[in-house]
Design a protein around this motif. Sequence first.
Motif, PDB file in Angstrom:
ATOM      1  N   ASP A 273       7.005  66.722  -5.593  1.00 54.99           N
ATOM      2  CA  ASP A 273       7.424  65.319  -5.637  1.00 54.99           C
ATOM      3  C   ASP A 273       8.178  64.881  -4.374  1.00 54.99           C
ATOM      4  OD1 ASP A 273       9.704  66.791  -6.173  1.00 54.99           O
ATOM      5  OD2 ASP A 273      10.192  65.766  -8.051  1.00 54.99           O
ATOM      6  N   ALA A 274       8.668  65.831  -3.593  1.00 55.63           N
ATOM      7  CA  ALA A 274       9.321  65.483  -2.321  1.00 55.63           C
ATOM      8  C   ALA A 274       8.342  64.869  -1.326  1.00 55.63           C
ATOM      9  CB  ALA A 274       9.974  66.719  -1.717  1.00 55.63           C
ATOM     10  N   ASP A 275       7.045  65.155  -1.501  1.00 61.60           N
ATOM     11  CA  ASP A 275       6.027  64.684  -0.554  1.00 61.60           C
ATOM     12  C   ASP A 275       5.618  63.232  -0.782  1.00 61.60           C
ATOM     13  OD1 ASP A 275       5.565  67.120   1.019  1.00 61.60           O
ATOM     14  OD2 ASP A 275       4.876  67.948  -0.888  1.00 61.60           O
ATOM     15  N   TYR A 276       5.996  62.634  -1.914  1.00 56.04           N
ATOM     16  CA  TYR A 276       5.639  61.227  -2.133  1.00 56.04           C
ATOM     17  C   TYR A 276       6.245  60.324  -1.054  1.00 56.04           C
ATOM     18  CZ  TYR A 276       3.843  62.345  -6.808  1.00 56.04           C
ATOM     19  OH  TYR A 276       3.115  62.853  -7.856  1.00 56.04           O
ATOM     20  N   ALA A 277       7.391  60.715  -0.519  1.00 56.21           N
ATOM     21  CA  ALA A 277       8.074  59.883   0.483  1.00 56.21           C
ATOM     22  C   ALA A 277       7.220  59.684   1.731  1.00 56.21           C
ATOM     23  CB  ALA A 277       9.413  60.516   0.861  1.00 56.21           C
ATOM     24  N   THR A 278       6.437  60.700   2.115  1.00 60.13           N
ATOM     25  CA  THR A 278       5.604  60.589   3.324  1.00 60.13           C
ATOM     26  C   THR A 278       4.131  60.351   3.009  1.00 60.13           C
ATOM     27  OG1 THR A 278       5.422  63.012   3.361  1.00 60.13           O
ATOM     28  CG2 THR A 278       7.128  62.006   4.737  1.00 60.13           C
ATOM     29  N   LYS A 279       3.652  60.875   1.886  1.00 62.63           N
ATOM     30  CA  LYS A 279       2.218  60.776   1.567  1.00 62.63           C
ATOM     31  C   LYS A 279       1.876  59.578   0.683  1.00 62.63           C
ATOM     32  CE  LYS A 279       0.875  64.596   3.665  1.00 62.63           C
ATOM     33  NZ  LYS A 279      -0.129  64.599   4.761  1.00 62.63           N
ATOM     34  N   GLY A 280       2.855  59.068  -0.042  1.00 60.30           N
ATOM     35  CA  GLY A 280       2.621  57.896  -0.879  1.00 60.30           C
ATOM     36  C   GLY A 280       1.493  58.073  -1.868  1.00 60.30           C
ATOM     37  N   THR A 281       0.641  57.048  -1.995  1.00 55.79           N
ATOM     38  CA  THR A 281      -0.439  57.083  -2.987  1.00 55.79           C
ATOM     39  C   THR A 281      -1.564  58.040  -2.599  1.00 55.79           C
ATOM     40  OG1 THR A 281      -1.470  55.165  -1.936  1.00 55.79           O
ATOM     41  CG2 THR A 281      -0.012  54.741  -3.816  1.00 55.79           C
ATOM     42  N   LEU A 282      -1.547  58.569  -1.374  1.00 55.35           N
ATOM     43  CA  LEU A 282      -2.568  59.558  -0.986  1.00 55.35           C
ATOM     44  C   LEU A 282      -2.479  60.800  -1.864  1.00 55.35           C
ATOM     45  CD1 LEU A 282      -2.568  59.446   2.936  1.00 55.35           C
ATOM     46  CD2 LEU A 282      -4.027  58.187   1.328  1.00 55.35           C
ATOM     47  N   ILE A 283      -1.295  61.083  -2.410  1.00 56.47           N
ATOM     48  CA  ILE A 283      -1.176  62.238  -3.314  1.00 56.47           C
ATOM     49  C   ILE A 283      -0.905  61.775  -4.752  1.00 56.47           C
ATOM     50  CG2 ILE A 283      -0.513  63.849  -1.490  1.00 56.47           C
ATOM     51  CD1 ILE A 283       2.391  63.684  -2.638  1.00 56.47           C
ATOM     52  N   LYS A 284      -1.397  60.592  -5.073  1.00 58.09           N
ATOM     53  CA  LYS A 284      -1.343  60.122  -6.462  1.00 58.09           C
ATOM     54  C   LYS A 284      -2.538  60.726  -7.203  1.00 58.09           C
ATOM     55  CE  LYS A 284      -1.194  56.063  -9.461  1.00 58.09           C
ATOM     56  NZ  LYS A 284      -1.766  54.726  -9.701  1.00 58.09           N
ATOM     57  N   TRP A 285      -2.262  61.697  -8.039  1.00 61.27           N
ATOM     58  CA  TRP A 285      -3.276  62.351  -8.866  1.00 61.27           C
ATOM     59  C   TRP A 285      -2.870  62.253 -10.321  1.00 61.27           C
ATOM     60  CZ3 TRP A 285      -2.568  65.124  -4.111  1.00 61.27           C
ATOM     61  CH2 TRP A 285      -3.738  65.387  -3.389  1.00 61.27           C
ATOM     62  N   ASN A 286      -3.849  62.435 -11.205  1.00 67.88           N
ATOM     63  CA  ASN A 286      -3.594  62.628 -12.627  1.00 67.88           C
ATOM     64  C   ASN A 286      -4.133  64.002 -13.027  1.00 67.88           C
ATOM     65  OD1 ASN A 286      -2.750  59.952 -12.612  1.00 67.88           O
ATOM     66  ND2 ASN A 286      -4.641  59.170 -13.486  1.00 67.88           N
ATOM     67  N   PRO A 287      -3.314  64.900 -13.569  1.00 71.42           N
ATOM     68  CA  PRO A 287      -1.875  64.808 -13.740  1.00 71.42           C
ATOM     69  C   PRO A 287      -1.150  64.736 -12.387  1.00 71.42           C
ATOM     70  CG  PRO A 287      -2.795  66.646 -14.995  1.00 71.42           C
ATOM     71  CD  PRO A 287      -3.850  66.168 -14.068  1.00 71.42           C
ATOM     72  N   ALA A 288       0.069  64.234 -12.432  1.00 72.32           N
ATOM     73  CA  ALA A 288       0.831  64.012 -11.206  1.00 72.32           C
ATOM     74  C   ALA A 288       1.309  65.318 -10.582  1.00 72.32           C
ATOM     75  CB  ALA A 288       2.043  63.132 -11.516  1.00 72.32           C
ATOM     76  N   VAL A 289       1.426  65.296  -9.254  1.00 76.82           N
ATOM     77  CA  VAL A 289       2.180  66.337  -8.551  1.00 76.82           C
ATOM     78  C   VAL A 289       3.626  66.221  -9.007  1.00 76.82           C
ATOM     79  CG1 VAL A 289       3.070  66.999  -6.276  1.00 76.82           C
ATOM     80  CG2 VAL A 289       0.644  66.412  -6.560  1.00 76.82           C
ATOM     81  N   LYS A 290       4.190  67.341  -9.428  1.00 78.62           N
ATOM     82  CA  LYS A 290       5.531  67.302 -10.022  1.00 78.62           C
ATOM     83  C   LYS A 290       6.543  68.015  -9.128  1.00 78.62           C
ATOM     84  CE  LYS A 290       3.854  66.249 -14.628  1.00 78.62           C
ATOM     85  NZ  LYS A 290       2.393  66.217 -14.359  1.00 78.62           N
ATOM     86  N   THR A 291       7.507  68.716  -9.686  1.00 83.02           N
ATOM     87  CA  THR A 291       8.630  69.225  -8.908  1.00 83.02           C
ATOM     88  C   THR A 291       8.274  70.526  -8.186  1.00 83.02           C
ATOM     89  OG1 THR A 291       9.508  70.607 -10.678  1.00 83.02           O
ATOM     90  CG2 THR A 291      10.197  68.285 -10.646  1.00 83.02           C
ATOM     91  N   ALA A 292       9.110  70.888  -7.220  1.00 84.77           N
ATOM     92  CA  ALA A 292       8.940  72.171  -6.528  1.00 84.77           C
ATOM     93  C   ALA A 292       9.076  73.329  -7.517  1.00 84.77           C
ATOM     94  CB  ALA A 292       9.964  72.301  -5.409  1.00 84.77           C
ATOM     95  N   LYS A 293       9.932  73.159  -8.519  1.00 84.68           N
ATOM     96  CA  LYS A 293      10.084  74.194  -9.558  1.00 84.68           C
ATOM     97  C   LYS A 293       8.776  74.383 -10.329  1.00 84.68           C
ATOM     98  CE  LYS A 293      12.863  75.351 -13.639  1.00 84.68           C
ATOM     99  NZ  LYS A 293      13.900  74.877 -14.575  1.00 84.68           N
TER     100      LYS A 293
END
Length: 448
Positions: A273-293
């Motif tokens: 989820d840290a990558d949404y800041a730079t990648k935005g909707t390019l990494i919008k998937w279902n199911p969503a990319v979630k936490t580093a954990k």
Amino acid sequence: MKVNSVLIKNVHIVNEGQIFAGDVYIENGVFKEIADQISAKSSDVKIIDAEGKYLLPGVIDDQVHFREPGLTHKATIETESRAAVAGGITSFIEMPNTVPQSTTIEKLEEKFEIASKTSYANYSFMFGGTNDNLEEILKVDPKKVAALKLFLGSSTGNMLVDNPEILEKIFSSTDLLIAVHCEDEQTIKDNTARYKETYGDDIPIEFHPVIRSEEACYLSSSNAVALAKKTGARLHVFHLSTAKELELFTNKIPLKDKKITAEVCIHHLWFSDADYATKGTLIKWNPAVKTAKDRDALFTALLEDKLDVIATDHAPHTSEEKDNVYTKAPSGGPLVQHALPAMLEFYHQDKISLEKIVEKMCHNPAILFQIENRGYVKEGYSADAVLVDLNAPWTVNKENIAYKCGWSPFEGTTFKSRITHTFINGNLAYENFKFYEEKHGQRLTFDR
């Protein structure tokens, strides 16, 4: 490039948990001989000196969306199978949510007909289940079709199977492997409505994994697993994205004997989820990319064999479609060309062995789907193979992206490993960023 015979010399072969040096002779589309040293049988044998390179079985991707028919402004079977070959993917299994959907035998066979004329790679398709097509499901020949796909959330058209009685009837009635997308639709609707109250359509992308939450995933996948246990159905859960869901799966049973299996996708292993800041909707998937954990737990589960297969969920959209506010930007992205290079990057980071990559991307899809004579570098098997140079860095850019959509979430990434040759049924289909335009893909068959 169509050749009857190929001799690959001085190569490191990665197969069935071992890496060993030798030569590989391919004749008439199959691995004819694998030995320490092999001499050319005649003067017309194509000889490739692969000193320092590694030969892997062709990758089998069990989940792609190639958008044909009906959505061909995004992609086609021809364009995406070509990109797949550049990524070392020699066989793919495509999903039924096209336009029209593959929810009748007639529509399914129309897709097979398209692929027979246009696919660079080997192919099969999943049949789509709905709330009202059980009669058609029961007509599917399991020797000729990869599986039954059910959307238990996040579907298109009428493909959301949300009637519990019908769902249980499908699970009870078919011998087909049932592959499922698991996200609870009501949970997602409620979460979306809550955020729309605050932000309207322009919800910040970082809330995507909160809207398509761990709860939504677990509720759906746990129900599917419970139903499979109740009915005895053969269940395969696509694209796991949370640590919590891992408790539903086991590593205590050999894959060939498992009735309930699970897959993880490249993007859930690479991004957080840290990558949404730079990648935005390019990494919008279902199911969503979630936490580093979550990402780290998925990787551990992969290594420990709770997760059986690595796939892409390749699902391209145009840049224009992606460049929209949250509620209007579609989910999905292109991945087939860069999946194997990404996994090889993890190898360079000492996170996974070459043998494990081959197990999860080549052997296990063949075992899980009971694909005949593919997924191994083995005498008598179809000669689908990938030559890799582990020390030939290259950077993903517009000029070398092969997807019809023309973009990649990996754009700007430098990979240390390069796919130098891809063979489809013994034919050289790709070599060092060059495509051979003859098409050698064949319909996959299943040993059931």
